[in-house]
Scaffold this motif. Structure first.
Motif, PDB file in Angstrom:
ATOM      1  N   ARG A 162      -7.176   5.365   5.414  1.00 19.22           N
ATOM      2  CA  ARG A 162      -7.096   4.088   6.148  1.00 19.22           C
ATOM      3  C   ARG A 162      -7.818   2.953   5.627  1.00 19.22           C
ATOM      4  NH1 ARG A 162      -2.487   4.547   8.743  1.00 19.22           N
ATOM      5  NH2 ARG A 162      -2.742   5.886  10.669  1.00 19.22           N
TER       6      ARG A 162
ATOM      7  N   CYS B 294      -5.355   0.507   4.063  1.00 16.26           N
ATOM      8  CA  CYS B 294      -4.489  -0.236   5.313  1.00 16.26           C
ATOM      9  C   CYS B 294      -5.260  -1.288   5.626  1.00 16.26           C
ATOM     10  CB  CYS B 294      -4.297   0.846   6.284  1.00 16.26           C
ATOM     11  SG  CYS B 294      -3.495   2.385   5.877  1.00 16.26           S
TER      12      CYS B 294
ATOM     13  N   ASP C 277       2.360   0.410   3.804  1.00 19.38           N
ATOM     14  CA  ASP C 277       2.215  -0.875   4.394  1.00 19.38           C
ATOM     15  C   ASP C 277       2.663  -2.166   3.380  1.00 19.38           C
ATOM     16  OD1 ASP C 277       0.788   0.324   6.297  1.00 19.38           O
ATOM     17  OD2 ASP C 277      -0.890   0.509   4.881  1.00 19.38           O
TER      18      ASP C 277
ATOM     19  N   CYS D  91       1.400   0.113   9.200  1.00 18.59           N
ATOM     20  CA  CYS D  91       0.715   0.790  10.250  1.00 18.59           C
ATOM     21  C   CYS D  91      -0.098  -0.110  11.386  1.00 18.59           C
ATOM     22  CB  CYS D  91      -0.047   2.195   9.785  1.00 18.59           C
ATOM     23  SG  CYS D  91      -1.585   1.378   8.966  1.00 18.59           S
TER      24      CYS D  91
ATOM     25  N   CYS E 122       0.488   4.464   2.376  1.00 15.14           N
ATOM     26  CA  CYS E 122       1.007   4.572   3.815  1.00 15.14           C
ATOM     27  C   CYS E 122       2.253   3.728   4.153  1.00 15.14           C
ATOM     28  CB  CYS E 122      -0.244   3.671   4.675  1.00 15.14           C
ATOM     29  SG  CYS E 122      -0.085   3.644   6.372  1.00 15.14           S
TER      30      CYS E 122
ATOM     31  N   ASN F  29       0.896  -1.266   0.035  1.00 15.08           N
ATOM     32  CA  ASN F  29       0.157  -0.071  -0.084  1.00 15.08           C
ATOM     33  C   ASN F  29       1.003   1.294   0.026  1.00 15.08           C
ATOM     34  OD1 ASN F  29      -1.857   2.241   0.466  1.00 15.08           O
ATOM     35  ND2 ASN F  29      -2.166   1.607   2.481  1.00 15.08           N
TER      36      ASN F  29
ATOM     37  N   SER G 119      -3.150  -1.732   9.533  1.00 15.02           N
ATOM     38  CA  SER G 119      -2.738  -2.804   8.223  1.00 15.02           C
ATOM     39  C   SER G 119      -2.424  -3.957   9.049  1.00 15.02           C
ATOM     40  CB  SER G 119      -1.770  -2.391   7.327  1.00 15.02           C
ATOM     41  OG  SER G 119      -0.495  -2.327   7.980  1.00 15.02           O
TER      42      SER G 119
HETATM   43 ZN    ZN Z   1      -1.246   1.932   6.721  1.00 17.84          ZN
END
Ligand code: ZN
Length: 150
Positions: free
Chosen positions: A126, A129, A41, A64, A39, A36, A67
Motif C-alpha cells: 500500500r 498506492c 493505480d 484504489c 495495484c 503503480n 491512492s
Molecule cells: Zn492502489
C-alpha cells in the motif's frame, strides 16, 4: 489507538469516495502521469505554478481507495504552498509512509491531516498506492512526464 485508526479510515474513505480537486486543469503549466503497476493505480497530476508558488493542484485518474484518497488530500495540502514547502512536504510524507522510526513521528507532527497515511507502512504493497500521487507531483514539478513506482 483503535478509535484513532477508525477515524483515519473514515478520512481515507471520505476522500476516496469524494475526491477533492478531481478534474483536469487547462491553465496547468506542469503535469505528469503516474502508474503503480502493482495495484493498477493511475494518476495524472496538474500544477499551476506561478513564480515560486503552487497556485493550484488537481488530479485525474483511477485507482484504489488509498491512492485516490492520498491524491485528494495531497492536492488540498499543496494549494498555495511555495515550491520549497511542497518539496519539504514530499520528503515528510515519504518518511511517514516508509516509516523510518526515527523520523516518522516528527513527519506525522508536521503533516497534519496527511498523517492518516502513517498506517500504510504496515502494508508494504500500500505504500506505493499512497505515494503514487506524490511521486507524480514531484515529477511534474521537476518537469518530468511519466513516473512509475516500479
Ligand atoms: Zn492502489
Amino acid at each position: 489507538m483503535n478509535d484513532l485508526r477508525e477515524l483515519y479510515q473514515e478520512v481515507i474513505l471520505d476522500h476516496s469516495k469524494r475526491p477533492r480537486n478531481f478534474h483536469g486543469m487547462p491553465e496547468a503549466n506542469r503535469s505528469a502521469n503516474g502508474h503503480n503497476p502493482l495495484c493498477g493505480d493511475r494518476a495524472t497530476v496538474y500544477l499551476h505554478v506561478e513564480g515560486d508558488v503552487v497556485r493550484d493542484v488537481s488530479f485525474e485518474g483511477s485507482g484504489c481507495s488509498i491512492s485516490t484518497a492520498s491524491a485528494s488530500m495531497m492536492t488540498d495540502a499543496l494549494k498555495g504552498k511555495t515550491v520549497a514547502e511542497t518539496e519539504a512536504l514530499f520528503a515528510r510524507f515519504h518518511e511517514l509512509v516508509t516509516a523510518d522510526p526515527s523520523k516518522a513521528a516528527t513527519a506525522a507532527a508536521e503533516l497534519g491531516k496527511l498523517a492518516v497515511f502513517a498506517g500504510v507502512h504496515e502494508f508494504p504493497m500500500r505504500v506505493k498506492c499512497a505515494s503514487l500521487a506524490w511521486h507524480t507531483m514531484k515529477a511534474a514539478l521537476e518537469g518530468g512526464d511519466k513516473v512509475s513506482t516500479e
